[in-house]
Design a protein around this motif. Structure first.
Motif, PDB file in Angstrom:
ATOM      1  N   VAL A 146       0.842  -1.196   0.000  1.00 49.12           N
ATOM      2  CA  VAL A 146       0.000   0.000   0.000  1.00 49.12           C
ATOM      3  C   VAL A 146       0.878   1.247   0.000  1.00 49.12           C
ATOM      4  N   THR A 147       0.523   2.204  -0.843  1.00 51.36           N
ATOM      5  CA  THR A 147       1.126   3.536  -0.803  1.00 51.36           C
ATOM      6  C   THR A 147       0.025   4.532  -0.483  1.00 51.36           C
ATOM      7  N   ALA A 148       0.405   5.704   0.068  1.00 49.03           N
ATOM      8  CA  ALA A 148      -0.611   6.639   0.535  1.00 49.03           C
ATOM      9  C   ALA A 148      -0.127   8.081   0.418  1.00 49.03           C
ATOM     10  N   THR A 149      -1.101   8.975   0.284  1.00 48.41           N
ATOM     11  CA  THR A 149      -0.863  10.410   0.424  1.00 48.41           C
ATOM     12  C   THR A 149      -1.845  10.940   1.461  1.00 48.41           C
ATOM     13  N   ALA A 150      -1.462  12.042   2.118  1.00 48.03           N
ATOM     14  CA  ALA A 150      -2.305  12.648   3.153  1.00 48.03           C
ATOM     15  C   ALA A 150      -2.345  14.157   2.945  1.00 48.03           C
ATOM     16  N   THR A 151      -3.528  14.737   3.115  1.00 46.24           N
ATOM     17  CA  THR A 151      -3.685  16.188   2.994  1.00 46.24           C
ATOM     18  C   THR A 151      -4.634  16.704   4.073  1.00 46.24           C
ATOM     19  N   VAL A 152      -4.429  17.955   4.460  1.00 49.74           N
ATOM     20  CA  VAL A 152      -5.354  18.692   5.332  1.00 49.74           C
ATOM     21  C   VAL A 152      -5.685  19.992   4.615  1.00 49.74           C
ATOM     22  N   ASP A 153      -6.964  20.199   4.337  1.00 50.17           N
ATOM     23  CA  ASP A 153      -7.405  21.392   3.610  1.00 50.17           C
ATOM     24  C   ASP A 153      -6.621  21.574   2.314  1.00 50.17           C
ATOM     25  N   GLY A 154      -6.361  20.447   1.652  1.00 51.92           N
ATOM     26  CA  GLY A 154      -5.672  20.491   0.375  1.00 51.92           C
ATOM     27  C   GLY A 154      -4.164  20.602   0.463  1.00 51.92           C
ATOM     28  N   GLN A 155      -3.626  20.740   1.673  1.00 48.83           N
ATOM     29  CA  GLN A 155      -2.185  20.864   1.846  1.00 48.83           C
ATOM     30  C   GLN A 155      -1.592  19.497   2.224  1.00 48.83           C
ATOM     31  N   PRO A 156      -0.521  19.090   1.527  1.00 47.62           N
ATOM     32  CA  PRO A 156       0.037  17.756   1.787  1.00 47.62           C
ATOM     33  C   PRO A 156       0.700  17.651   3.153  1.00 47.62           C
ATOM     34  N   LEU A 157       0.558  16.460   3.741  1.00 43.72           N
ATOM     35  CA  LEU A 157       1.241  16.121   4.978  1.00 43.72           C
ATOM     36  C   LEU A 157       2.171  14.943   4.697  1.00 43.72           C
ATOM     37  N   PRO A 158       3.296  14.867   5.397  1.00 40.81           N
ATOM     38  CA  PRO A 158       4.168  13.701   5.206  1.00 40.81           C
ATOM     39  C   PRO A 158       3.536  12.445   5.793  1.00 40.81           C
ATOM     40  N   ILE A 159       3.474  11.385   4.997  1.00 39.19           N
ATOM     41  CA  ILE A 159       2.963  10.095   5.476  1.00 39.19           C
ATOM     42  C   ILE A 159       3.977   9.027   5.104  1.00 39.19           C
ATOM     43  N   GLU A 160       4.288   8.157   6.042  1.00 38.40           N
ATOM     44  CA  GLU A 160       5.325   7.151   5.821  1.00 38.40           C
ATOM     45  C   GLU A 160       5.004   5.899   6.632  1.00 38.40           C
ATOM     46  N   ALA A 161       5.875   4.886   6.460  1.00 36.45           N
ATOM     47  CA  ALA A 161       5.756   3.621   7.201  1.00 36.45           C
ATOM     48  C   ALA A 161       4.382   2.997   7.030  1.00 36.45           C
ATOM     49  N   VAL A 162       3.833   3.061   5.804  1.00 36.76           N
ATOM     50  CA  VAL A 162       2.517   2.473   5.548  1.00 36.76           C
ATOM     51  C   VAL A 162       2.671   0.959   5.453  1.00 36.76           C
ATOM     52  N   SER A 163       1.883   0.220   6.235  1.00 40.04           N
ATOM     53  CA  SER A 163       1.992  -1.237   6.272  1.00 40.04           C
ATOM     54  C   SER A 163       0.614  -1.866   6.431  1.00 40.04           C
ATOM     55  N   LEU A 164       0.338  -2.885   5.614  1.00 43.89           N
ATOM     56  CA  LEU A 164      -0.911  -3.638   5.707  1.00 43.89           C
ATOM     57  C   LEU A 164      -0.572  -5.097   5.947  1.00 43.89           C
ATOM     58  N   ARG A 165      -1.101  -5.640   7.034  1.00 44.54           N
ATOM     59  CA  ARG A 165      -0.904  -7.055   7.357  1.00 44.54           C
ATOM     60  C   ARG A 165      -2.261  -7.627   7.729  1.00 44.54           C
ATOM     61  N   GLY A 166      -2.869  -8.333   6.807  1.00 46.06           N
ATOM     62  CA  GLY A 166      -4.218  -8.820   7.030  1.00 46.06           C
ATOM     63  C   GLY A 166      -5.180  -7.651   7.105  1.00 46.06           C
ATOM     64  N   ALA A 167      -5.851  -7.508   8.250  1.00 42.52           N
ATOM     65  CA  ALA A 167      -6.769  -6.384   8.443  1.00 42.52           C
ATOM     66  C   ALA A 167      -6.123  -5.248   9.224  1.00 42.52           C
ATOM     67  N   GLU A 168      -4.846  -5.385   9.571  1.00 42.23           N
ATOM     68  CA  GLU A 168      -4.155  -4.364  10.361  1.00 42.23           C
ATOM     69  C   GLU A 168      -3.437  -3.387   9.434  1.00 42.23           C
ATOM     70  N   LEU A 169      -3.816  -2.132   9.503  1.00 46.24           N
ATOM     71  CA  LEU A 169      -3.209  -1.072   8.698  1.00 46.24           C
ATOM     72  C   LEU A 169      -2.533  -0.073   9.622  1.00 46.24           C
ATOM     73  N   SER A 170      -1.281   0.245   9.347  1.00 45.80           N
ATOM     74  CA  SER A 170      -0.564   1.220  10.163  1.00 45.80           C
ATOM     75  C   SER A 170       0.172   2.206   9.262  1.00 45.80           C
ATOM     76  N   PHE A 171       0.404   3.414   9.792  1.00 45.10           N
ATOM     77  CA  PHE A 171       1.119   4.450   9.054  1.00 45.10           C
ATOM     78  C   PHE A 171       1.517   5.545  10.040  1.00 45.10           C
ATOM     79  N   ARG A 172       2.351   6.476   9.564  1.00 46.45           N
ATOM     80  CA  ARG A 172       2.790   7.605  10.386  1.00 46.45           C
ATOM     81  C   ARG A 172       2.520   8.891   9.611  1.00 46.45           C
ATOM     82  N   ILE A 173       1.801   9.813  10.220  1.00 48.96           N
ATOM     83  CA  ILE A 173       1.491  11.101   9.594  1.00 48.96           C
ATOM     84  C   ILE A 173       2.096  12.208  10.445  1.00 48.96           C
TER      85      ILE A 173
END
Length: 257
Positions: free
Chosen positions: A203-230
């Motif tokens: 999985v890859t991801a992007t994150a925004t608040v009010d159209g402004q990008p936020l750094p998102i990293e360490a995206v991981s999917l294992r079964g139904a468990e999804l984790s990331f850092r924003i």
């Protein structure tokens, strides 16, 4: 006497002519070759059987995988095979191991048998059969279900683990939840828009608040468990339909939009 053979997957239809009379019977599509016991043991160890798990072995042969799962790990299991000779042999092996109350064997086409209740699925088929079976594994099994295959991989669905056991390949996967699309993460008064793209468990991801990008990293999917850092804050949750519910603490929630 003439003989003609019509092949189909996982239980070929054999059209045999005796004189001018056709007789249709089911025969295995894969020639039976037993999995060595050390490979069986490691296949099961990779799946981490726990109390309450249910195992389905597709193409179960003499039943050694379900029998071992029941005898060594105490879980219930069943095997599916198209060959009645193999079914009889597997039932006798279960009796000898004293696990006949935990194991059953079904004569059926593995592409038609119900698999949705499995926590663990074991395979020793062919690469082409694995590829044909792959959509059913992804669509019918619950996220988090463990799948392990002796010798043959699953095409472009990369294994979560790949090991060699006595020179033989063993591949292990965890069925991923479907997370691709747009999500809204609410953390206090802050609403973060997430866009997730998914290829199986990657999985890859992007994150925004009010159209402004936020750094998102360490995206991981294992079964139904999804984790990331924003923006330096860690999130870990469990996918439940269209919701991502915190599983690692935190007063936040995400919804698919």
């Amino acid at each position: 006497m003439q003989h003609a053979l019509i092949r189909c997957f996982a239980g070929a239809a054999a059209l045999v002519f005796v004189g001018a009379t056709p007789i249709i019977a089911q025969t295995p599509d894969v020639h039976y070759v037993p999995t060595p016991q050390d490979v069986v043991d490691r296949m099961l160890e990779l799946t981490g059987p726990k109390p309450g798990d249910y195992l389905i072995d597709l193409g179960s042969g003499d039943g050694r995988i379900p029998v071992t799962a029941a005898k060594r790990f105490g879980i219930n299991a069943h095997g599916v095979d198209i060959d009645p000779v193999r079914i009889t042999e597997a039932e006798a092996n279960a009796q000898r191991a004293g696990v006949q109350d935990k194991v059953k064997f079904i004569r059926a086409n593995l592409f038609e048998t119900e698999i949705g209740k499995a926590d663990i699925v074991t395979l020793y088929l062919l690469e082409t059969l694995n590829a044909k079976l792959r959509p059913r594994l992804l669509n019918e099994l619950r996220p988090g279900t463990r799948v392990v295959s002796h010798t043959f991989s699953m095409g472009d669905w990369t294994a979560d683990k790949h090991e060699k056991v006595g020179g033989r390949d063993v591949y292990f996967w965890i069925v991923p939840a479907r997370v691709e699309g747009a999500w809204r993460l609410q953390n206090g008064e802050r609403a973060v828009e997430l866009q997730l793209k998914q290829t199986y468990q990657n999985v890859t991801a992007t994150a925004t608040v009010d159209g402004q990008p936020l750094p998102i990293e360490a995206v991981s999917l294992r079964g139904a468990e999804l984790s990331f850092r924003i923006a330096g804050q860690d999130y870990r949750g469990k996918v439940e339909g269209n919701a991502l519910v915190p599983s690692g603490g935190g007063d936040w929630r995400a919804e698919r939009i």
